[in-house]
Design a protein around this motif. Structure first.
Motif, PDB file in Angstrom:
ATOM      1  N   ASN A 179       0.755  -1.153   0.136  1.00 16.09           N
ATOM      2  CA  ASN A 179       0.106  -0.087   0.080  1.00 16.09           C
ATOM      3  C   ASN A 179       1.072   1.336  -0.102  1.00 16.09           C
ATOM      4  OD1 ASN A 179      -2.389   1.626   0.155  1.00 16.09           O
ATOM      5  ND2 ASN A 179      -2.266   1.654   2.257  1.00 16.09           N
ATOM      6  N   ALA A 180       1.806   1.034  -0.800  1.00 12.92           N
ATOM      7  CA  ALA A 180       2.753   2.514  -1.130  1.00 12.92           C
ATOM      8  C   ALA A 180       2.640   3.133  -2.362  1.00 12.92           C
ATOM      9  CB  ALA A 180       3.976   2.027  -0.624  1.00 12.92           C
TER      10      ALA A 180
ATOM     11  N   SER B 178       7.378   1.656   4.058  1.00 18.78           N
ATOM     12  CA  SER B 178       7.352   1.643   5.345  1.00 18.78           C
ATOM     13  C   SER B 178       7.212   3.117   5.932  1.00 18.78           C
ATOM     14  CB  SER B 178       8.691   0.819   6.215  1.00 18.78           C
ATOM     15  OG  SER B 178       8.554  -0.534   6.076  1.00 18.78           O
ATOM     16  N   LEU B 179       7.988   3.955   5.259  1.00 18.28           N
ATOM     17  CA  LEU B 179       8.256   5.328   5.683  1.00 18.28           C
ATOM     18  C   LEU B 179       6.564   5.900   5.246  1.00 18.28           C
ATOM     19  CD1 LEU B 179       9.282   7.770   7.143  1.00 18.28           C
ATOM     20  CD2 LEU B 179      10.301   8.267   5.086  1.00 18.28           C
ATOM     21  N   GLU B 180       6.372   5.697   4.034  1.00 18.65           N
ATOM     22  CA  GLU B 180       5.035   5.999   3.473  1.00 18.65           C
ATOM     23  C   GLU B 180       3.839   5.601   4.423  1.00 18.65           C
ATOM     24  OE1 GLU B 180       2.424   5.911  -0.601  1.00 18.65           O
ATOM     25  OE2 GLU B 180       4.468   5.379  -0.607  1.00 18.65           O
TER      26      GLU B 180
ATOM     27  N   GLY C  75      16.929   8.386   6.954  1.00 24.61           N
ATOM     28  CA  GLY C  75      16.883   9.297   8.098  1.00 24.61           C
ATOM     29  C   GLY C  75      15.583   9.228   8.711  1.00 24.61           C
ATOM     30  N   GLY C  76      14.519   9.208   7.847  1.00 20.19           N
ATOM     31  CA  GLY C  76      13.265   9.403   8.310  1.00 20.19           C
ATOM     32  C   GLY C  76      12.700   8.273   8.890  1.00 20.19           C
ATOM     33  N   LEU C  77      13.116   7.285   8.687  1.00 18.99           N
ATOM     34  CA  LEU C  77      12.973   5.902   9.188  1.00 18.99           C
ATOM     35  C   LEU C  77      13.672   5.713  10.658  1.00 18.99           C
ATOM     36  CD1 LEU C  77      12.880   3.030   6.470  1.00 18.99           C
ATOM     37  CD2 LEU C  77      10.837   3.747   8.131  1.00 18.99           C
ATOM     38  N   ILE C  78      14.721   6.202  10.553  1.00 15.92           N
ATOM     39  CA  ILE C  78      15.468   6.144  12.041  1.00 15.92           C
ATOM     40  C   ILE C  78      14.469   6.953  12.982  1.00 15.92           C
ATOM     41  CG2 ILE C  78      17.429   7.091  13.138  1.00 15.92           C
ATOM     42  CD1 ILE C  78      18.997   6.350  10.634  1.00 15.92           C
ATOM     43  N   TRP C  79      14.029   8.017  12.665  1.00 12.89           N
ATOM     44  CA  TRP C  79      13.131   8.802  13.527  1.00 12.89           C
ATOM     45  C   TRP C  79      11.771   7.980  13.936  1.00 12.89           C
ATOM     46  CZ3 TRP C  79      12.878  11.991  17.415  1.00 12.89           C
ATOM     47  CH2 TRP C  79      11.858  12.543  17.801  1.00 12.89           C
TER      48      TRP C  79
END
Length: 206
Positions: free
Chosen positions: A9-10, A85-87, A135-139
């Motif tokens: 679903n991305a 995953s970030l989406e 970087g976004g996923l790390i947060w």
């Protein structure tokens, strides 16, 4: 197959990958896989053109161009694995904003360093965005106590470190885009990501 569609679903990630592939095929048919003149014509980031001609749109378009099939394949593979995953975490609209701001932001950082060092460099590629996604996923992982979908903080940090190291030991790699991508993606996620509230349900047994 139905399980795959529900779990992925991305659409934004998939569309960005498709656009990158189509742009690559379009420029390749015109001899642009490694032809600087073709890449410049279609939007590569080039310091003199941005600084002297004020063609700032190149800061965005450069992120959709690639030097060759390996360059494209490496970036799209990592984006395919991590972008969904970030989406999921940000939502489709915020993720699109994240993607475009990351593309412009990492290109702008590279451009600023090139101007400061007085270098004339032609740059293309989505690797800055890829590192921003990391970087976004790390947060997101930090906000979710080290676990989100199939990712774990330790594993993601190790993978990001390997990718950074690979850039520093290779020639012709825009390491400014990579390092700034990690930072920009982290900061954008701080602003855009909101962890869903946990709802507790109780059952009345009386």
């Amino acid at each position: 197959m139905e399980l795959y569609r529900r779990s992925r679903n991305a659409p934004v990630t998939d569309w960005m990958i498709l656009i990158n592939v189509l742009v690559f095929l379009y420029t390749a048919l015109r001899g642009g896989m490694s032809d600087n003149d073709i890449l410049l014509r279609y939007g590569a980031s080039y310091t003199p053109y941005i600084f002297e001609k004020h063609e700032y749109w190149r800061l965005l378009t450069a992120a959709f161009l690639h030097f060759g099939i390996r360059h494209l394949g490496n970036n799209m593979l990592v984006l395919f694995v991590t972008g969904n995953s970030l989406e999921h975490a940000l939502g489709h609209v915020k993720y699109l904003v994240f993607y475009l701001l990351s593309a412009v932001g990492t290109s702008a950082c590279s451009y600023a360093v090139e101007v400061w060092m007085r270098r004339e460099v032609l740059s293309v590629g989505a690797s800055g965005v890829v590192f921003a996604v990391l970087g976004g996923l790390i947060w997101v992982l930090i906000r979710n106590r080290g676990r989100f979908e199939e990712f774990r903080t330790r594993n993601l940090l190790f993978f990001s470190g390997l990718m950074l190291l690979g850039g520093f030991i290779s020639e012709g790699v825009d390491n400014v885009a990579h390092t700034s991508g990690l930072l920009i993606g982290f900061l954008l996620a701080v602003v855009l990501y909101r962890r869903p509230a946990v709802t507790l349900f109780s059952t009345d047994m009386t």
